[in-house]
Design an enzyme around this catalytic site. Sequence first.
Site, PDB file in Angstrom:
ATOM      1  N   PRO A   1       0.863  -1.298   0.171  1.00  0.00           N
ATOM      2  CA  PRO A   1       0.117  -0.054  -0.116  1.00  0.00           C
ATOM      3  C   PRO A   1       0.777   1.357  -0.221  1.00  0.00           C
ATOM      4  O   PRO A   1       1.752   1.601   0.859  1.00  0.00           O
ATOM      5  CB  PRO A   1      -0.805  -0.190   1.271  1.00  0.00           C
ATOM      6  N   GLU A   2       0.496   2.238  -0.612  1.00  0.00           N
ATOM      7  CA  GLU A   2       1.207   3.446  -0.972  1.00  0.00           C
ATOM      8  C   GLU A   2       0.341   4.746  -0.377  1.00  0.00           C
ATOM      9  O   GLU A   2      -0.609   4.293   0.369  1.00  0.00           O
ATOM     10  CB  GLU A   2       1.397   3.881  -2.477  1.00  0.00           C
TER      11      GLU A   2
ATOM     12  N   LYS B   1       3.607   6.267   4.004  1.00  0.00           N
ATOM     13  CA  LYS B   1       3.022   5.000   4.236  1.00  0.00           C
ATOM     14  C   LYS B   1       2.727   4.601   5.725  1.00  0.00           C
ATOM     15  O   LYS B   1       2.271   3.499   5.748  1.00  0.00           O
ATOM     16  CB  LYS B   1       3.758   4.054   3.579  1.00  0.00           C
TER      17      LYS B   1
ATOM     18  N   HIS C   1      -5.703 -14.865   9.406  1.00  0.00           N
ATOM     19  CA  HIS C   1      -4.666 -13.984   9.072  1.00  0.00           C
ATOM     20  C   HIS C   1      -4.870 -12.810  10.063  1.00  0.00           C
ATOM     21  O   HIS C   1      -3.902 -11.842   9.948  1.00  0.00           O
ATOM     22  CB  HIS C   1      -5.108 -13.315   7.753  1.00  0.00           C
TER      23      HIS C   1
ATOM     24  N   ARG D   1       0.787 -11.660   4.877  1.00  0.00           N
ATOM     25  CA  ARG D   1       2.254 -11.954   4.614  1.00  0.00           C
ATOM     26  C   ARG D   1       3.297 -11.544   6.129  1.00  0.00           C
ATOM     27  O   ARG D   1       4.317 -11.646   5.927  1.00  0.00           O
ATOM     28  CB  ARG D   1       2.673 -11.201   3.384  1.00  0.00           C
TER      29      ARG D   1
ATOM     30  N   ARG E   1      12.362  -4.399  -8.943  1.00  0.00           N
ATOM     31  CA  ARG E   1      10.857  -3.957  -9.350  1.00  0.00           C
ATOM     32  C   ARG E   1      10.550  -3.908 -10.856  1.00  0.00           C
ATOM     33  O   ARG E   1      11.551  -4.077 -11.670  1.00  0.00           O
ATOM     34  CB  ARG E   1      10.213  -2.848  -8.803  1.00  0.00           C
TER      35      ARG E   1
END
Length: 292
Positions: free
Chosen positions: A2-3, A61, A103, A122, A278
């Site tokens: 997420p940005e 962020k 999760h 993650r 990337r």
Amino acid sequence: MPELPEVEVVRRGLQDHVVGKTMTAVRVHHPRAVRRHEAGPADLTARLLGARISGTDRRGKYLWLTLDAGAPTTGRDDPDTALVVHLGMSGQMLLGGVPRAEHVRISAVLDDGTVLSFADQRTFGGWQLADLVSVDGSVVPAPVAHLARDPLDPLFDVDSVIKVLRGKHSEIKRQLLDQQVVSGIGNIYADEALWRAKVHGARVAATLTRRQLGAVLDAAADVMREALAKGGTSFDSLYVNVNGQSGYFDRSLDAYGREGEHCRRCGAVMRREKFMNRSSFYCPRCQPRPRR
């Protein structure tokens, strides 16, 4: 990951639904989610119990919940503190039910019965408590103090950032991703800003004119505002707001993920190349590579 727009969407949801409420129960389900809190899970849960959420804020962020100093139910006399949240690659701050309970890494019950859950498939994100400190005219948590202001910060100084960039002898995209130069920009919005400004990401920052650098920074701010208005960019179910809803700015992307498609500006075929482990997406006609 997420940005800025995705994190700001979450912050706004928390601002609307949790400010003014008190944590009545806290449970850490996975110790990795609090690894940044050096005093450990027991300390974090003890200090959050009875804490009242007085506000929310964000830089880049990172987002945080401001907690009232010395919550009356605990009798503590702590300095002003913040619950710092880093979403990592897949972190979610969810209110109410969660789609995948396995999760959930941390859960907190608020005094109105609402359950605030931190889910993270993650496990790169997490919570930590930190003192609030004054830095450059703003009050931020200590772990966030090293970050530069982001393009949506009211005190963001474009001219000062341009001056910094003019002294950098590496690629402009590398500088956009450096959170100590300008925070909040990740791979997606870097590519979008560079496409809008017609600048190739491999151009050395110091070789760009002030006008070009200003165009890149303005484009970054513009594209992130547009993404914010559409709930952010969600390529999968990992990026959601506090109600579990995905954003839809991915439908409006002009560069990122469009390899092999036609440039919406000139019609050339968009390309992809590797950069800093990337993928970078660009138009070879609008954004010619720099000469070696």
